[in-house]
Write an enzyme that holds these catalytic residues in place. Structure first.
Site, mmCIF file in Angstrom:
data_model
loop_
_atom_site.group_PDB
_atom_site.id
_atom_site.type_symbol
_atom_site.label_atom_id
_atom_site.label_comp_id
_atom_site.label_asym_id
_atom_site.label_seq_id
_atom_site.Cartn_x
_atom_site.Cartn_y
_atom_site.Cartn_z
ATOM 1 C CB SER A 178 -15.702 -3.983 -14.520
ATOM 2 O OG SER A 178 -16.150 -4.744 -13.446
ATOM 3 N NE ARG A 248 -17.218 1.657 -3.547
ATOM 4 C CZ ARG A 248 -17.133 1.639 -4.865
ATOM 5 N NH1 ARG A 248 -17.787 0.729 -5.558
ATOM 6 N NH2 ARG A 248 -16.402 2.521 -5.507
ATOM 7 C CG ASP A 344 -9.207 -8.236 -12.662
ATOM 8 O OD1 ASP A 344 -9.848 -8.615 -11.657
ATOM 9 O OD2 ASP A 344 -9.740 -7.702 -13.648
ATOM 10 C CG HIS A 377 -11.775 -5.470 -11.329
ATOM 11 N ND1 HIS A 377 -11.874 -6.098 -12.560
ATOM 12 C CD2 HIS A 377 -12.918 -4.749 -11.186
ATOM 13 C CE1 HIS A 377 -13.027 -5.777 -13.114
ATOM 14 N NE2 HIS A 377 -13.676 -4.956 -12.306
ATOM 15 C CG ASP A 378 -10.738 -0.311 -9.026
ATOM 16 O OD1 ASP A 378 -11.697 -0.658 -9.735
ATOM 17 O OD2 ASP A 378 -10.859 0.203 -7.902
#
Lengths: 410, 217
Positions: A178, A248, A344, A377-378
């Site tokens: 990222s 967040r 992602d 994505h994580d």
């Protein structure tokens, strides 16, 4: 990433006591981090892309493993947006394993028995490296918005000062996902002769309009919180916790995938049999997000969030090289391994493919794998056996090429 | 069979899991060259070139499994589609560009061949010969599309969409202004069809063919 659903997830606002505690912890890490620190004097300022000099640079970092006599086994880890230097040790604030505990450690793909691993908090961060919550030497008060806006290149230049300080001329590998992947690409472009191999994961050579848009939502949430106080909340003894928590929550959605959210939560209700016909966290997914927001504000500084998101937004590597990304890597001898994940949607595979095409055009050595995963994505931070096998294979081959001996078994 | 001779290096054949055509390809590559293998599969040829020819060997592979296996073996393989991604490589980037048993699976064989000759100073192509006597017999006697040991998948499932014969390929090479430097045909037992045999023998008895091409002029 904590995937458990808390039993009692309260909405984002914190009571005064826990707010004060979070404030104290966050400021404590900013001033006196639980890690190594290097301070560069006023005589060695960092020249920023914004056109100003940053004096009294402080970098907080961790190291794992031992540097060999030839100083040829150093691996630099670059953390993502809200990561820190605690890649492979228990985090002093959260008490949880480091963010790359899956990949870094003895016997793991980035094997700390074989490599000397360096992990530093980025410039603009809030865990001990100079950032908006650091004390401005000119005023004796926290920088706040007086901190110049920093870029990915500024972060990398600061890391280069750390690497110099450690007496390392050439890094065996620079790795990160990222925003960390952006730093990896910037390293390869800015310091090609200092990077033997590069591992940019789940990243892009520029931040897309969609991603800038998501970041803007997060920043607006922070700045809309009345306790943000124009960025002067530390001096005024308050915390824009609600705004930062909302930022967040929104961002966290982008780190996951539709499939992963469905798999984890579906439409299941939180500790109740029926909807309440109100605006409580009826759904598990709501409760989960509120928990994520609440946990985040305990460990992260709101102004830092503005600065690091901005750094990502400004990242467009090709723009610094006449609009041609391949020019950033022209003549590079660095060995690259680019990895993306199928689910992602923050940095979809096409972003990685654009990097690969540029590397092909520049004649660089590159491996590129797209890994099938529903974790979004994580995924680069999570248990992904294929990622581990690929990382291991890539680093082993690079280690053979550079003449590093095989791992000593403990 | 009197018109063929065995391939010599049996150790190398074992290294490729019995792919004789890969050994023939590797023998055409000068040691220490820069090589791009288009459709590199699990990386067998890349490994062979790196270990026996000390090449800087890189691959493109469409299947995710093949790529991940190759990268995990430490090979420089990128996931990509030859029909699209060859366009991104600069002229003369490699000494050799290799396409082994992949030509028939490309959507644009002519374009792929042109790109190979642009990217590499030399191109090596191996492919199954549809003009082999058994293929002809299958079609003539049984009325079926041929299914052989080297082409075991029936027509409705096969990724092979552009079959050709040795004679067809020679015509295509001519069409894209390629010069034929070397040619080898392998019979069904993996033996070389003797080079002094006429084309029609190759086209009938060669089950696979390997060509080394350069640009004309």
């Amino acid at each position: 990433m904590n995937s458990t659903v808390p039993q009692d997830a309260s909405p984002a606002p914190l009571d005064a006591e826990s707010e004060a505690r979070a404030d104290a912890v966050a400021r404590g890490e900013a001033d006196e981090p639980h890690s190594l620190v290097v301070r560069f004097g006023a005589d060695r300022p960092l020249k920023l892309d914004a056109g100003v000099l940053l004096p009294d640079l402080k970098i907080a970092y961790q190291t794992y493993g031992e540097l060999n006599a030839a100083r040829s086994n150093a691996v630099l880890l670059c953390h993502a947006l809200t990561g820190d230097q605690h890649a492979a040790n228990i985090n002093p604030i959260t008490g949880k394993p480091g963010w790359w505990d899956t990949l870094v450690g003895p016997g793991k793909p980035i094997d700390t028995r074989r490599f000397f691993v360096i992990s530093s908090n980025v410039l603009g961060g809030c865990m001990g490296t100079t950032g908006p919550s650091s004390v401005n030497p000119a005023t004796g008060a926290p920088y706040g918005l007086a901190m110049p806006v920093v870029t990915i290149r500024d972060m990398v230049n600061a890391q280069a000062m750390l690497v110099d300080h450690l007496g390392i001329e050439k890094l065996f590998c620079v790795a990160g996902g990222s925003m960390g992947g952006m730093q990896v690409l910037q390293w390869a472009a800015s310091y090609p002769e200092r990077v033997f191999s590069a591992l940019p994961l789940a990243t892009g050579a520029r931040h897309s309009a969609q991603n800038i848009a998501f970041h803007e939502v997060g920043r607006q949430a922070v700045m809309a919180d009345p306790d943000w106080r124009g960025g002067r909340y530390l001096e005024e003894g308050v915390m824009p916790s609600r705004g930062l928590a909302v930022a967040r929550m929104a961002a966290h959605i982008t780190y996951m995938s539709d499939q992963a959210l469905h798999r984890k939560f579906g439409r299941r209700l939180q500790n109740r049999a029926m909807p309440t016909f109100g605006f409580d966290a009826d759904f598990q997914v709501e409760s989960y997000l509120r928990h994520q927001g609440e946990a985040f504000v305990q460990r992260f500084d709101a102004n830092s969030y503005l600065y690091v998101t901005r750094a990502m937004d400004y990242f467009d590597l090709a723009a610094d090289y006449g609009g041609v990304l391949a020019n950033a890597f022209r003549g590079s001898k660095t060995r690259f391994c680019v990895v993306s994940f199928t689910s992602d949607w923050l940095f979809p595979t096409d972003e990685s493919r654009a990097i690969v095409h540029a590397l092909n055009a520049s004649g660089a050595s590159v491996s590129f794998a797209e890994i099938e995963s529903d974790k979004g994505h994580d995924a680069f931070l999570l248990e992904e056996p294929e990622l581990f096998a690929i990382t291991q294979g890539f680093l082993d081959a690079a280690a053979r090429a550079v003449g590093l001996p095989p791992t000593k078994d403990a | 069979m009197a018109i063929s001779e065995p391939v010599l290096d049996e150790g190398a054949v074992r290294l490729t899991g019995g792919r004789v055509d890969l050994v023939v390809v590797a023998e055409m590559v000068a040691p220490g060259s820069r090589v791009l293998d288009v459709g590199s599969g699990g990386g067998e040829l890349l490994d062979l070139l790196a270990t026996t020819r000390q090449c800087d060997a890189r691959g493109i592979e469409l299947s995710r499994e093949g790529v991940n296996a190759g990268v995990a073996r430490g090979l420089a393989v990128v996931q990509g589609d030859a029909d699209v991604d060859l366009a991104y490589y600069p002229d003369d980037a490699f000494d050799y560009v290799i396409l082994s048993q992949t030509l028939q699976a490309t959507r644009r064989p002519r374009w792929v061949l042109e790109q190979m000759l642009r990217i590499g100073r030399k191109a090596i192509i191996s492919f199954p010969n549809f003009g082999h006597w058994r293929s002809r017999l299958d079609l003539l006697v049984n009325g079926h599309m041929p299914v052989t040991e080297n082409m075991p998948i029936p027509w409705y499932d096969t990724p092979n969409i552009h079959f050709c014969t040795i004679r067809d390929f020679v015509e295509l090479a001519d069409l894209v202004d390629a010069k034929m430097e070397k040619a080898v045909a392998l019979d069904s037992s993996g033996h070389r069809v003797r080079f002094n045999m006429p084309w029609w023998v190759w086209n009938l008895f060669g089950e696979q063919a390997v060509f080394l091409l350069t640009r004309k002029g």
